[in-house]
Write an enzyme that holds these catalytic residues in place. Structure first.
Site: not given
Length: 347
Positions: A19, A63-65, A95-96, A282-284
C-alpha cells in the site's frame, strides 16, 4: 594540507510492493504506483537528511499476500549484493505478511551488523492522511542511526507507528488501526517521539562483526495446523499424512494444550515416528508454551513434540522452513528450534 571530508551516510530503499507505494493520479484521483526513483519528490522531507538515498523497485511489485520464500530470497540477495555500499537498508513491504518476511530475513542474515528496517503503511503514501510518510522517514533515520561510528540497530526490524520492533518478535494485530503491529513477548527496541529513544539493552549486536553470512535455503514442506474445539479426525489425519510433509506448526490452546482424544495424539505420534518435526506454538498473542504444565500437553511432550516457547507463529513457521532447508536431521532441527538463532525465542 588537505582535510578529508566525512563520508555521507547512504541508505538503500527497496520497494517490494504494498500500500505504501501508491499515489493518487492528479487527473482522475485513481491510485497508481509511485516512481520510486523520484521518492524524494513525493517525500521531500527525505532531502533534509542530507543522506545518499538510492532506490530499487521490484518488478513486478508484489502484494504481500503473494510473498513466499522465493520473494524472501530475492530481498536477501538484493541486500547482499549492495551490502558493502550502504550503511542501512529500508524494505518497503505490504503489511499482511511483513512479520513473516522479517522473521525469514532475520534467519538468513548471520552476523548482521547493519540495520534492515521493514516498514509500510495502512494508507497509500500519496493520500493526505497517510501514515506512510512518517513510517518511511523515521525508518530511514533509524537505518542511518549510528553511535561512535557503529550502527544503532544492527537487526532485521519492523518500524510502524512510532515503534521499532525486532522483526521476528512481531505480529500484525489490526487491519485498520495505524498501530498495526505489536511485539507482546519482547520490548520495543526504540520509540519515536520528539527524539528517537533506543532501548540499547534489548538490541542484539553481532559477536562476529564483519563476517556476514547469508543463507537462503528454505524447505516449504510445512503446514500450520490450528487446533480448535471439534476438529475433525479425518481432516486432521489427512493433513498429517500430506505427501512430502516434513514439519508441522501446531497452534494449540493456551500454554500448549490440545484435546486428549486418543486419535489425535496417535496421529501426532505416527507423524513424529516418520521423521516429521512437530512444533507446538500457542494461539495466544502473548505468553508461551509450557508443555507438561497441564495433562492436556503431557502427551505431546512424551510424544516428542517440540515447544516453541514464546515464539510467534510467524517466527516459528519461517524458522522451521529455514532449518529444514539446511538438510539437518530431525534431532538436530529440534535442538535448534529450542535455541535462539536471532533473538526470536527467550532461552
Amino acid at each position: 594540507m588537505t582535510t578529508r571530508t566525512a563520508k555521507k551516510t547512504s541508505i538503500l530503499i527497496i520497494y517490494t510492493g504494498g500500500t505504501i507505494g501508491m499515489v493518487q493520479d492528479a487527473k482522475n484521483g485513481a491510485l497508481k504506483p509511485v516512481k520510486f526513483d523520484k521518492i524524494q519528490e513525493v517525500v521531500p522531507e527525505l532531502k533534509k537528511f542530507d543522506f545518499i538515498i538510492k532506490t530499487i523497485t521490484f518488478n513486478p511489485a508484489l502484494d504481500s499476500s503473494n510473498m513466499n520464500p522465493i520473494s524472501w530470497i530475492k530481498i536477501a540477495k538484493t541486500i547482499e549484493r549492495h551490502y558493502n555500499a550502504y550503511d542501512g537498508f529500508v524494505v518497503l513491504h505490504g503489511t499482511d505478511t511483513m512479520a513473516y518476511t522479517a522473521s525469514a530475513l532475520s534467519y538468513m542474515f548471520e552476523n548482521l551488523d547493519k540495520p534492515i528496517i521493514l516498514t509500510g503503511s495502512q494508507l497509500p503514501i500519496g493520500v493526505i492522511r497517510t501514515d506512510g510518510k512518517e513510517n518511511l522517514i523515521t525508518a530511514v533515520e533509524i537505518a542511518a542511526g549510528k553511535v561512535q561510528g557503529e550502527c544503532m540497530v544492527p537487526e532485521v526490524c519492523i518500524y510502524f507507528d512510532f515503534k521499532l520492533y525486532r522483526g521476528n518478535r512481531t505480529l500484525k494485530r489490526d487491519a485498520e488501526l495505524f498501530s498495526a503491529f505489536r511485539s507482546v513477548n519482547y520490548p520495543a527496541l526504540a520509540v519515536a517521539g520528539i527524539d528517537i529513544k533506543y532501548s540499547i539493552e534489548f538490541i542484539h549486536y553481532p559477536e562476529n562483526k564483519g563476517i556476514l553470512k547469508v543463507n537462503t535455503d528454505f524447505d516449504d514442506n510445512v503446514v500450520i495446523l490450528k487446533i480448535f474445539p471439534g476438529i475433525n479426525q479425518n481432516v486432521f489425519n489427512s493433513v498429517m499424512n500430506t505427501p512430502g510433509l516434513k514439519g508441522v506448526v501446531l497452534e494449540t490452546f493456551g500454554s500448549g494444550n490440545v484435546p486428549t482424544s486418543r486419535w489425535l495424539i496417535n496421529a501426532i505420534k505416527r507423524a513424529i515416528k516418520r521423521g516429521i518435526v512437530v512444533l507446538n506454538v500457542t494461539q495466544c498473542q502473548g505468553g508461551k508454551v509450557v508443555m507438561g504444565q497441564y495433562q492436556t500437553s503431557v502427551e505431546l511432550l512424551n510424544a516428542g513434540v517440540v515447544s516453541a516457547k514464546d515464539m510467534t507463529t510467524e517466527a516459528a513457521v519461517t524458522k522451521l522452513m529455514f532449518l529444514l532447508g539446511q538438510g539437518l536431521k530431525p534431532d538436530e532441527i529440534k535442538m535448534y528450534l529450542n535455541k535462539s538463532l536471532r533473538g526470536e525465542i527467550s532461552e
